[in-house]
Design a protein around this motif. Structure first.
Motif, PDB file in Angstrom:
ATOM      1  N   ILE A   2       0.850  -1.188   0.000  1.00 13.04           N
ATOM      2  CA  ILE A   2       0.000   0.000   0.000  1.00 13.04           C
ATOM      3  C   ILE A   2       0.889   1.242   0.000  1.00 13.04           C
ATOM      4  CG2 ILE A   2      -1.648   1.354   1.315  1.00 13.04           C
ATOM      5  CD1 ILE A   2      -3.235  -0.998   1.727  1.00 13.04           C
ATOM      6  N   HIS A   5      -2.441   5.256   2.113  1.00 11.84           N
ATOM      7  CA  HIS A   5      -3.418   4.682   3.041  1.00 11.84           C
ATOM      8  C   HIS A   5      -4.754   5.410   2.974  1.00 11.84           C
ATOM      9  CE1 HIS A   5      -0.758   1.800   4.997  1.00 11.84           C
ATOM     10  NE2 HIS A   5       0.195   2.693   4.796  1.00 11.84           N
ATOM     11  N   VAL A   8      -6.222   3.971  -0.179  1.00 15.93           N
ATOM     12  CA  VAL A   8      -5.958   2.525  -0.280  1.00 15.93           C
ATOM     13  C   VAL A   8      -5.449   2.197  -1.689  1.00 15.93           C
ATOM     14  CG1 VAL A   8      -6.822   0.226   0.247  1.00 15.93           C
ATOM     15  CG2 VAL A   8      -7.859   2.208   1.363  1.00 15.93           C
TER      16      VAL A   8
END
Length: 68
Positions: A2, A5, A8
């Motif tokens: 990832i 964050h 995503v």
């Protein structure tokens, strides 16, 4: 892995955006939405763009004779 964050967003998503034409961090942010909330992913985006850079630049043509 990832990369962003907040959105995503994975490194594969970033690679796909680069493959479809994003060449700068700004273009990546516009194409993916990354980097627009907290900004914590901007350095990772830059690293990924720079890592793809050598694959994006066409090879220079060979020069047989030096310019005079």
């Amino acid at each position: 892995m990832i990369v962003c964050h907040c959105k995503v967003l994975t490194d594969r998503d970033v690679a796909a955006a680069i493959d479809t034409g994003a060449r700068t961090v700004r273009q990546l942010c516009g194409a993916t939405g990354a980097g627009q909330d907290c900004g914590g992913c901007v350095f990772s985006l830059k690293r990924l763009v720079c890592g793809h850079g050598s694959a994006l630049v066409p090879a220079s043509p060979e020069v047989d004779v030096a310019a005079s």
